[in-house]
Design an enzyme around this catalytic site. Structure first.
Site, PDB file in Angstrom:
ATOM      1  CE1 TYR A 178      26.107   4.557  -8.064  1.00  0.00           C
ATOM      2  CE2 TYR A 178      24.131   5.767  -7.427  1.00  0.00           C
ATOM      3  CZ  TYR A 178      25.075   5.424  -8.387  1.00  0.00           C
ATOM      4  OH  TYR A 178      24.971   5.940  -9.646  1.00  0.00           O
ATOM      5  CB  CYS A 179      20.042   2.550  -3.835  1.00  0.00           C
ATOM      6  SG  CYS A 179      20.170   2.400  -2.041  1.00  0.00           S
ATOM      7  NE  ARG A 180      14.462   5.125  -5.518  1.00  0.00           N
ATOM      8  CZ  ARG A 180      13.634   4.099  -5.591  1.00  0.00           C
ATOM      9  NH1 ARG A 180      13.372   3.386  -4.516  1.00  0.00           N
ATOM     10  NH2 ARG A 180      13.084   3.768  -6.736  1.00  0.00           N
ATOM     11  CB  CYS A 207      17.419   3.812  -0.601  1.00  0.00           C
ATOM     12  SG  CYS A 207      17.076   2.779  -2.026  1.00  0.00           S
TER      13      CYS A 207
END
Lengths: 227, 227
Positions: free
Chosen positions: B186-188, B192
DNA sequence: CAAGTATTCAATAGATATATTGAATACTTG
DNA sequence: CAAGTATTCAATATATCTATTGAATACTTG
């Protein structure tokens, strides 16, 4: 240009740009006072261009142009019947988003909070009823609920149990409402002044009256969400 | 001008105009791709102007100007420490509103839905994990959760149990992750691309990997709401 | 206090948004 | 099909927004 980014494969930056451009495009369509007022009107039910013109400050050409912008951004849809074009909001997801924005603005932007308080103060409707409180009052059967919008809007939908008394009627021929029950007047929403005026007139005539904080569309969405 | 309406008593039309003007002003502040990207960055935690410049396409003067606009509209707040100015979102109410807007846009605007699907397709991350599904996987203890954002963002807050593997690290020295557990990166947030890139690299190296549909800020708000 | 760094300011040209005006279109009804 | 009505279109002047540039300010550290 937004559509020009439609190429086979996008690098990360191009993807982000396309998404933020699209999001900004939607928000730009919303970021105009005239269009916001149109949205509020359409949240009462569908209206022809003429219907919009009558309830706003806009002329035909101007209203039509703003409606095109809203249509091109999938905020409203159009239906043609005879020589009339009827516009309405695309769906309840949008209405829910609009209400979230309005709620945020009123509670978090000090300037708007202040303007709203002064308006309510001037019209003796500072002590507004919330939707939850209204529900309790309705259950206890000690409230007379007045819908003071134009009757066409009442007919598109209204709070269960409400009586339709459009403002002109209320002003011209003050009916004999019971003075036992408390009266609650409501209209299109927090930015609509009809209920404020109703509270002012009725309270000056000795009635015990308050306005609903919100309007019919907010009540409607609350009903939908509690299912 | 907005402030010029600050007179003692307002008629209904003036009140409405003031409210819709104020609402439009807020929306105008949001209706710009660069500012939306800044908001997304700040929803990871506070950042200096330099921090914003590094993670976006903007130069200093431009980033600073956009930040002023956001500050003047009560969307971000500034804190000064030594020679640095750190910006952050004003509150979680705003973050919740922003996420509502983004969610609406992705699910209701066909153009954006299409762009997002192509991005996910190109990066083998079409089969994304939802927040609910992730919770189930975590409870069953059969998932390795990777936070592929820069470590500073991880340190401001991360999903409970996640391991920090910033993208550069992942690319330079592919660690030996267990091939038993499924990996979720996962990220932002949904716009993203870091997690997309992680999925691409890892799946090409034989790992069973999917990305999270959303990002850390969405997870955080969901936690807050379930209290 | 001098030098260096982070941020903001000010000015400007180009792009975009808006209200207004007058005309064009599309549909209905007699 | 002519007349009338509802809506949209096209053109335009004005206002607003945006990115860019170069300079100014503010703060820290040696």
């Amino acid at each position: 240009m937004f559509a020009a980014r439609n190429i086979y494969k996008m690098k990360g930056r191009e993807f982000k740009d396309a998404m933020y451009d699209g999001l900004a495009k939607l928000l730009k369509a919303l970021a105009n006072p005239a269009r916001l007022e149109i949205i509020e009107m359409l949240s009462q039910g569908e209206k022809s261009v003429e219907g919009i013109v009558q309830t706003t400050n806009l002329n035909f050409a101007n209203a039509s142009q703003h409606l095109q912008v809203l249509k091109n951004n999938n905020i409203v849809k159009a239906r043609k019947e005879k020589q009339y074009v009827f516009y309405s909001l695309v769906n309840n997801e949008f209405l829910s988003l609009y209400q979230h924005i309005a709620r945020y603005a009123v509670s978090e932007i000090a300037e708007l909070e202040r303007i709203m308080n002064r308006q309510r103060d001037d019209n003796k409707s500072l002590n507004a009823v919330g939707l939850d409180e209204l529900e309790t009052m309705i259950n206890n059967e000690n409230v007379l609920l007045l819908d003071v919008r134009p009757s066409a809007e009442y007919e598109f939908g209204h709070i269960t149990g409400a009586v339709s008394v459009p403002m002109p009627d209320l002003l011209c021929c003050l009916k004999d409402f019971s003075k036992d029950k408390e009266i609650v007047a409501y209209c299109r929403g927090p930015f609509c002044v009809l209920a404020d005026e109703a509270v002012k007139v009725l309270s000056e005539n000795g009635y015990k009256v308050r306005r609903l904080d919100e309007g019919y569309p907010e009540w409607k969405m609350k009903q939908l969400e509690s299912n």
